[in-house]
Write an enzyme that holds these catalytic residues in place. Structure first.
Site, PDB file in Angstrom:
ATOM      1  CG  HIS A  63      -1.696  -1.184   1.361  1.00 40.88           C
ATOM      2  ND1 HIS A  63      -3.111  -1.370   0.712  1.00 40.88           N
ATOM      3  CD2 HIS A  63      -1.636  -2.435   2.026  1.00 40.88           C
ATOM      4  CE1 HIS A  63      -3.791  -2.447   1.261  1.00 40.88           C
ATOM      5  NE2 HIS A  63      -2.693  -3.147   1.751  1.00 40.88           N
ATOM      6  CB  SER A 109      14.297  20.970 -15.141  1.00 38.89           C
ATOM      7  OG  SER A 109      13.455  22.414 -14.930  1.00 38.89           O
ATOM      8  CE  LYS A 137      12.554  18.086 -10.984  1.00 37.01           C
ATOM      9  NZ  LYS A 137      12.240  17.010 -11.844  1.00 37.01           N
ATOM     10  CD  GLU A 165       9.665  10.662 -16.494  1.00 44.96           C
ATOM     11  OE1 GLU A 165       9.644  11.401 -15.286  1.00 44.96           O
ATOM     12  OE2 GLU A 165       9.973  11.312 -17.238  1.00 44.96           O
TER      13      GLU A 165
END
Length: 467
Positions: A183, A313, A319, A326
């Site tokens: 969970h 970014s 970043k 992805e």
């Protein structure tokens, strides 16, 4: 004076202009003009399959004494050129065309006939290149053949590579203990090796599922011709054709057991797409696990650091994002969507013919190709090179109140729950609070709460409610 940019071609409906340099004829040109819909054309793998079908058909018809050997040889040479990719630009017809794929079949017939005629022979696209065939059995056959070739040449090797890379990391990280999660909440410890073993088994099971489709995928519609009766095909054509095609591809194709099923339905393609969807679901799960484990590096889990592949970014310097997982997740989403399209198209078998064959072909091959490509990227640019933040894993383990689960057989569930709540509220290691709240010796607590030992499962410390 410049040469004319068009030539006149004729078919049963009359004359029309065809680009002077085009290898196709009138029927292809009609389809180009009739279907200016998407700009999407059937993929290279499908055109290759159609050309191999034409080559095998010519050889089979020559063996059966139906086609002159010189014409057959010219067709075979021309078809092989097409199969090899030398004339891909000559297949311009949109995916969204006649549902039988007749336009694409005639496109192949016309191009191959044009090429074969360069040997000084009169080669007719219908009478010779399409001998013993119909679009209604060629296109279903091409779906099976192209899918089987892409499976054998691309997807299955890619999945094997992915499973092998995961297995290598699984062994390397077999002793690295981390907090398990259910969970998305802290749970009992596991090793990274155990976690990766789940990924590996998903991919291995996916491979097995794909192989399980083959008995139906390798049975071909060729020989059923227009409606499944085999009209205008020699009784020995289907068997001879499959022998020739098997020799060309190295894959053991066989004639369909029932041509009426093979022309009117695309159940094997739907079945294969369903198994591709399962693989996509597995890829999505692995990709998302990697994204979560990599999250941070400070405010997320920060358990691993994926290879830094590109700036993440346009506005935040420094970043770095998990770009390969992805991309893999997006591929999985696309494959799942393709399966829905193929499922709907598979229902469109009306009486003796399915009429969404080009759509099935396009989406099925896209799913195979996408999964093959992204599986290798996921293996080589994410899983093979991620680094483990062992200090972060150890810190989280030490403070994990769920470790008290191991004390249940000794102190009971209720007391264990109270200790876990106190440890969490005080922000202290479970060992420290358990030592204070129970009469268990420190040595026993250390043994019971050893995270590495807990990853081995089983009953720890006997039974009873003492302490």
């Amino acid at each position: 004076m410049s040469p004319p940019s068009f030539r006149i071609e004729r078919d049963s409906m009359g004359e029309l202009n065809v680009p002077a340099e085009a290898l196709w004829g009138a029927q292809t040109q009609r389809a180009v003009e009739n279907f200016p819909i998407s700009g999407l054309t059937l993929p290279r793998g499908f055109i290759r399959a159609v050309a191999l079908i034409k080559r095998a058909a010519a050889a089979a018809n020559a063996q059966l004494g139906l086609l002159a050997s010189d014409i057959a040889e010219a067709i075979e040479r021309a078809a092989q050129e097409v199969a090899g990719g030398a004339h891909d630009a000559q297949f311009p017809i949109d995916v969204f065309q006649t549902g039988s794929g007749t336009s694409t079949n005639m496109n192949a017939n016309e191009v191959i006939a044009h090429l074969a005629a360069r040997a000084g022979l009169a080669v007719h696209p219908n009478d010779h290149v399409n001998m013993g065939q119909s679009s209604n059995d060629v296109i279903p056959t091409a779906i099976h053949v192209s899918a089987a070739l892409l499976l054998h040449e691309q997807l299955l090797p890619s999945l094997h590579h992915l499973a092998r890379v995961i297995a290598q990391r699984e062994q390397e990280l077999a002793a690295v203990v981390k907090t398990g999660r259910t969970h998305l909440m802290d749970a009992m410890p596991v090793t990274l090796g155990q976690e990766l073993s789940g990924w590996r088994t998903q991919i291995e099971n996916g491979t097995a599922r794909l192989r399980a489709v083959e008995p139906r995928l390798l049975r071909l519609a060729q020989g059923g011709t227009a409606v499944g009766t085999g009209i205008n095909a020699h009784p020995g054509f289907a068997a001879a054709f499959c022998r020739e095609l098997s020799a060309l591809t190295g894959i053991g194709f066989e004639p369909s057991r029932n041509y009426f099923e093979s022309l009117s339905a695309q159940d094997a393609a739907v079945e294969l797409s369903g198994q591709l969807k399962v693989v996509a679901v597995s890829v999505m799960k692995i990709a998302n696990d990697l994204r979560w484990m990599n999250s941070g590096p400070l405010a997320g889990l920060g358990e691993i650091a994926l290879p830094a592949l590109q700036p993440g970014s346009s506005i935040m310097p420094g970043k770095v994002n998990p770009v390969i997982p992805e991309a893999a997740a997006m591929v999985a989403a696309q494959v799942i969507g393709n399966d829905t399209t193929i499922t709907i198209a598979g229902q469109s078998g009306n009486f003796q013919l399915n009429v969404m064959l080009p759509l099935i072909a396009y989406n099925l091959l896209a799913s195979i190709r996408l999964l093959a490509n992204v599986s290798r990227l996921l293996a080589d640019r994410a899983i093979a090179g991620f680094e483990v933040n062992r200090a972060r894993l150890a810190e989280a383990l030490d403070r994990n109140p769920i470790l008290v689960t191991a004390l249940n057989p000794v102190i009971g569930y209720e007391k264990g729950a109270a200790i876990a709540k106190k440890a969490y509220a005080e922000g202290k290691p479970i060992r420290e609070v358990a030592a204070r709240e129970t009469a268990l010796p420190r040595e026993q607590l250390d043994a019971l709460l050893d995270p590495a030992e807990l990853t081995r499962g089983g009953l720890k410390g006997g039974t009873g409610g003492g302490g």
